[in-house]
Design an enzyme around this catalytic site. Sequence first.
Site, PDB file in Angstrom:
ATOM      1  N   LYS A 284      -3.286 -17.135 -31.782  1.00  0.00           N
ATOM      2  CA  LYS A 284      -2.643 -15.796 -30.981  1.00  0.00           C
ATOM      3  C   LYS A 284      -1.220 -15.924 -31.495  1.00  0.00           C
ATOM      4  O   LYS A 284      -0.580 -16.921 -31.806  1.00  0.00           O
ATOM      5  CB  LYS A 284      -2.460 -16.470 -29.472  1.00  0.00           C
ATOM      6  N   ARG A 359     -16.289 -17.274 -23.318  1.00  0.00           N
ATOM      7  CA  ARG A 359     -17.610 -16.709 -23.368  1.00  0.00           C
ATOM      8  C   ARG A 359     -18.495 -17.786 -23.698  1.00  0.00           C
ATOM      9  O   ARG A 359     -19.689 -18.114 -23.271  1.00  0.00           O
ATOM     10  CB  ARG A 359     -17.708 -15.337 -23.973  1.00  0.00           C
TER      11      ARG A 359
END
Length: 539
Positions: A284, A359
């Site tokens: 990120k 996820r």
Amino acid sequence: MQFSLVSGEAAPVSGELLVIPLFEGELGDSAPAPLAAADSALEGRLRAAATQEGFKGKADQSFLMHTLGKLGSDRVLLLGLGNRARFQPEVLRLAAGRAAKTAQRLKSPAIGFRVPATDDAAMAVRAVVEGLELGVYRFDKYKSAAREDKGSPKLTRATLSLPQGTEKSRALDDALHLGLKLAEAVNWARDLVNEPPNVVTPIKLAQAAQQAAKEGGLTAEIGGRKEIERLNMGMFLGVTAGSVQEPRLIHLVYTPKNAKDAKRAPLALVGKAITFDSGGLSLKPTEGMVEMKTDMAGSAAVLAAMKVIGSVVKPPFPVHAFIGACENMPSGTAYKPGDILTARSGKTVEITNTDAEGRLVLGDMLTWACEHEPSAIIDLATLTGACMVALGNYIVGAFGDDDDTVNSVLTAARAAGEEMWRLPVSDLQKDALRSEVADMKNSGERWGGAINAALFLKEFVGNTPWVHLDIAGPSNSPKERGYLNKGGTGVGARTLVELVRRRATEVASQPEPVKAESPAKAPKVAKAPKAAKGKPARA
């Protein structure tokens, strides 16, 4: 805080802040009794001054006035509740939060709060208690100024005066108790979210889970890397591979004391617990990484809810919590774009973005939860920025294709004052996750990102009724609002508790235990050995 209920127009103790909530139009001649009494004691100056300052009782409006010794309180605070016809308990909860912040600013140790007359006195009492307790929350333990100010008066007591004609009762006492315990648990969750990532590691989160189990009368099973390997959770292992922090597998269980109730199908709660998310090798940017200590907010809400479910609600059916805690870090051992991971369910997943890690862990947790044959699964996760683009900072995205289960969650959320909006789980988006080398990819195209993530999770729940709550926006408030401070909110905990309360009422009316239809079975794999009750399987 300490709370007490009084019936009638009991005068507040000297030194208190007197709080009077008002609906629009109540500042006029038809003023409610608490306002009329205070205005009379102040020789008509209260309503005159409030009118001059533009106070009309609109939602979010406040007016503060010094009483100059003419009342038993030093100051009186008027709070706007807006249009009575459109009143919701959340409006009162937010107003009570503003009152708590005002009392803190004025260094008032005690307040008197006039509970407004509404259709549901118990819900009004609960909303006031929750708003006040949530409103006094501060996370300032690392600020030198806060430590130096430790001896200053803090708001610690509140006297709630019931409306005329409303007498104290067991129902009101129960509402007060539930509101207090729930708000305390939410504040505990806020602490977990606000703590820095060098403090709340996977091991520390597991210790917090054990604390929640102790306080909630739950059993706790805590596993480490060996247990995760025995459970063949290849996606979970892939995500944690790059971090030196050891992962933790957390399973909390509430079991009813009644033997027949204990045989009912459980409700399963699953929380995302990435204690820090750097994005892994798909790193990120700095500004996107600063708040990634909050990527475990789903697990904090689940743990907070379990405390209240076990200690206060005590439903006539089991409730299980499943949490996989780890960090997502870049290193020479980190999983890579292009890797293929094998999930506990046996599905293979091509990694196209290591920043779509939540996820993956959730997929293995959902498979594990399904093996316990629950009546339904609710998962909470700070999953996608796409959901924030769609719904902003204060609305949770809700996904699921079982209408009854989704609607029950939305109804509970509305009653709890947590706003949610249903988004589709459409197979039209399924091609975005199609892989040429594995069963599926972990990340698809940019468009429909929140739906793509929900579709990925759906692959791991079989036929079990399931709701996915994407709390990426509401988990962390960007500013102060009502009972909210900037930072962690504990969103989701109130909804889960309300959902369990409502299901408890429904299930209690059923004469015999009801077994849920078994979901699609996962492949047979080795299971981790169960720990002794309340003790970790592995330190």
